[in-house]
Design a protein around this motif. Structure first.
Motif, short mmCIF file in Angstrom:
data_model
loop_
_atom_site.label_atom_id
_atom_site.label_comp_id
_atom_site.label_asym_id
_atom_site.label_seq_id
_atom_site.Cartn_x
_atom_site.Cartn_y
_atom_site.Cartn_z
N SER A 6 0.55 -1.40 0.15
CA SER A 6 -0.10 0.26 0.48
C SER A 6 1.00 1.25 0.16
O SER A 6 1.98 0.91 -0.25
N SER A 7 0.41 2.36 0.60
CA SER A 7 1.55 3.46 0.40
C SER A 7 0.57 4.17 1.90
O SER A 7 -0.08 4.46 2.24
N SER A 8 2.00 5.31 1.94
CA SER A 8 1.26 6.55 2.47
C SER A 8 0.70 7.86 2.48
O SER A 8 -0.33 7.89 3.21
N SER A 9 0.15 7.69 0.72
CA SER A 9 -0.66 8.67 0.60
C SER A 9 -2.06 8.09 0.12
O SER A 9 -2.37 8.84 0.75
N VAL A 10 -2.23 7.22 1.14
CA VAL A 10 -3.71 7.07 1.56
C VAL A 10 -4.20 7.63 2.51
O VAL A 10 -5.39 7.97 2.85
N GLY A 57 -10.14 -11.73 2.79
CA GLY A 57 -10.06 -12.25 4.16
C GLY A 57 -11.69 -12.32 4.59
O GLY A 57 -11.27 -13.38 5.36
N HIS A 58 -12.54 -11.74 4.70
CA HIS A 58 -13.73 -12.08 4.94
C HIS A 58 -14.34 -12.89 4.31
O HIS A 58 -14.73 -13.83 5.07
N VAL A 59 -14.50 -13.06 3.41
CA VAL A 59 -14.87 -14.00 2.50
C VAL A 59 -14.47 -15.44 2.57
O VAL A 59 -14.80 -16.81 2.51
N TYR A 60 -13.19 -15.52 2.41
CA TYR A 60 -12.20 -16.42 1.95
C TYR A 60 -11.11 -17.01 3.03
O TYR A 60 -10.40 -17.58 2.70
N ARG A 61 -11.26 -15.88 4.01
CA ARG A 61 -10.54 -16.57 5.38
C ARG A 61 -9.00 -16.12 4.81
O ARG A 61 -7.84 -17.27 4.90
N LEU A 62 -8.28 -15.49 3.83
CA LEU A 62 -7.40 -15.05 2.81
C LEU A 62 -6.26 -14.24 4.10
O LEU A 62 -6.22 -13.46 4.16
N PRO A 63 -5.63 -15.16 4.76
CA PRO A 63 -4.12 -14.23 5.75
C PRO A 63 -3.05 -13.20 4.04
O PRO A 63 -2.90 -13.08 3.90
N GLN A 64 -3.81 -11.94 5.14
CA GLN A 64 -2.96 -11.12 3.84
C GLN A 64 -3.15 -9.68 5.04
O GLN A 64 -2.71 -9.10 6.19
N THR A 65 -1.68 -8.84 4.68
CA THR A 65 -1.23 -7.91 5.48
C THR A 65 -0.67 -6.25 4.09
O THR A 65 -0.08 -6.89 3.11
N ALA A 66 -1.27 -5.43 4.29
CA ALA A 66 -0.70 -4.52 4.15
C ALA A 66 0.04 -3.22 4.14
O ALA A 66 0.45 -3.28 5.32
N LEU A 67 0.95 -3.62 3.25
CA LEU A 67 2.09 -2.64 4.16
C LEU A 67 2.13 -0.82 3.34
O LEU A 67 2.48 -0.94 2.32
N ARG A 68 1.94 0.07 4.17
CA ARG A 68 2.22 1.08 3.60
C ARG A 68 3.56 1.58 4.13
O ARG A 68 4.13 1.99 4.56
N VAL A 118 -7.23 -8.07 6.94
CA VAL A 118 -6.52 -7.76 6.79
C VAL A 118 -5.53 -6.99 8.07
O VAL A 118 -6.03 -6.04 7.65
N ARG A 119 -4.36 -7.51 7.71
CA ARG A 119 -3.76 -6.51 8.87
C ARG A 119 -3.35 -5.81 8.30
O ARG A 119 -3.13 -5.46 6.69
N VAL A 120 -2.94 -4.07 8.62
CA VAL A 120 -2.24 -2.87 8.10
C VAL A 120 -1.40 -2.07 8.53
O VAL A 120 -1.41 -2.16 9.97
N LEU A 121 0.17 -2.05 8.74
CA LEU A 121 1.03 -2.08 9.34
C LEU A 121 1.93 -0.35 8.61
O LEU A 121 2.37 -0.55 6.98
N ASN A 122 2.36 0.54 9.15
CA ASN A 122 3.10 1.19 8.28
C ASN A 122 4.71 1.01 8.16
O ASN A 122 5.26 0.51 8.98
N LEU A 123 5.21 1.63 7.52
CA LEU A 123 7.27 1.17 7.17
C LEU A 123 8.12 2.41 6.51
O LEU A 123 7.70 2.79 5.31
N GLY A 124 7.49 3.27 7.72
CA GLY A 124 8.80 4.51 7.59
C GLY A 124 9.68 4.44 8.35
O GLY A 124 10.17 3.76 9.47
N ALA A 147 -3.56 7.43 -4.63
CA ALA A 147 -4.36 7.17 -3.30
C ALA A 147 -4.91 6.48 -3.38
O ALA A 147 -5.46 5.35 -2.37
N ALA A 148 -6.70 6.94 -4.17
CA ALA A 148 -7.16 5.85 -4.17
C ALA A 148 -7.65 4.62 -3.90
O ALA A 148 -8.62 3.76 -3.77
N THR A 149 -6.52 4.47 -5.70
CA THR A 149 -6.35 3.05 -6.13
C THR A 149 -5.83 2.36 -5.07
O THR A 149 -6.20 1.36 -4.77
N LYS A 150 -4.79 3.05 -4.03
CA LYS A 150 -4.65 2.26 -3.20
C LYS A 150 -5.19 1.56 -2.11
O LYS A 150 -4.96 0.38 -1.45
#
Length: 325
Positions: free
Chosen positions: A128-132, A169-180, A245-251, A155-158
């Protein structure tokens, strides 16, 4: 175990792939080598990976449904995915908006549709991106902040990718992490990024364009620190029953003036910049600054490279790659 890295010829993808290969992983790289910036740089990155055992590169597009399905059918052992393929660049999204919707939205859905059928998939980490954070004014940016006011189509697309992943993640129980990611820089970087363009302009004696007004600052994050963060997160899949879906900043935990970055480039290059001041485009944030408490608490990750150390390393590579005397 096999790891798929999409955007594998890109800046972050190249470095992540090399780090995985150096620790003995089997890696499949996928990239369409598009012409958003010089494909020769992408091929040069791939050339750095060619000597590693356990590496295979596929030139393909993540929007190719049949191609991606065929790849996953032929490689059922893929157990982790690092999805970095995207159309990058904030300002270019105002020039070619369709490319962003195609790559960042359709491409994301296409990958998820194929990935949810992988029998051994343990974790999908995506960029993902800090632009969000868009028009948010409170600093530092935290993952719990509202992100419903994007100031660019990019930003809108990210952010769309994050929401789509939440649904999967909700429908298919897919383990995911978004990195901003926050303003990643370093050797083998993207020529469309400001620090790279400034270096080229300074060496050519051309004007360096800076935006008028005070407060323009970025959380500059060195590539080696980002790779360390990606690999730490990749090893720790979330429980999809707890986190859709887990969301984390990487800065880099700090916001530094862009003018300081220019001064460091001047010092490392041994030349003064010719400055040209222009109004700031509406699509550009005034400042970015990441809170990284969540990533640190989860993985122990702490970035170690200050801008004063990272810029000279970039310049050393820049001078060698461009054969500058």
């Amino acid at each position: 175990m096999t790891i798929l890295v999409t955007g594998g010829a890109g800046f972050i993808g190249h470095h992540v792939t090399r780090a995985l290969l150096e620790r003995g992983e089997q890696v499949i790289g996928l990239d369409n080598l598009n012409g958003y910036y010089d494909p020769a740089l992408k091929r040069a990155r791939l050339g750095q990976l060619a000597g590693y055992r356990g590496y295979r590169f596929i030139e393909a597009d993540v929007t190719d449904r049949s191609g991606l399905a065929a790849l996953f059918e032929a490689e059922p052992g893929i157990d982790r995915i690092v999805h970095l393929a995207a159309q990058a660049g904030v300002r270019h999204s105002m020039i070619d908006p369709y490319a962003y919707v195609e790559a960042n939205v359709l491409g994301h859905v296409t990958l998820l549709e194929a990935a949810r059928r992988l029998p051994r998939l343990e974790h999908l980490v995506f960029a993902s991106s800090s632009s969000v954070y868009g028009l948010n004014e409170g600093l530092p940016f935290r993952e719990t902040d509202a992100v419903d006011r994007p100031n660019s189509l990019y930003a809108a697309t990210k952010r769309s990718g994050e929401l789509i992943s939440h649904a999967y993640g909700h429908v298919y129980r897919l383990p995911q992490t978004a990195l901003r990611f926050f303003t990643v820089y370093g050797p083998w970087g993207r020529p469309d990024m400001a620090y790279y363009g400034f270096a080229r302009a300074i060496m050519a004696g051309e004007p360096v364009t800076l935006y008028e007004g005070e407060g323009l600052a970025r959380d500059f994050t060195y590539i080696d620190d980002v790779v360390d963060g990606v690999l730490r997160v990749l090893a720790l899949a979330p429980d999809p029953l707890v986190e859709r879906v887990r969301v984390l900043n990487l800065g880099n935990r700090r916001s530094e003036p862009v003018s300081h970055m220019v001064a460091l480039l001047e010092q490392a290059l041994g030349r003064k910049a010719v400055l040209r001041m222009v109004p700031r485009p509406a699509a550009d944030l005034i400042a970015t600054w990441a809170s990284i408490d969540a990533a640190h608490d989860l993985t122990g990750w702490t970035p170690e490279t200050a801008l004063d150390a990272g810029i000279p390393r970039f310049v050393d590579w820049f001078m060698r790659y461009h054969a500058v005397d």
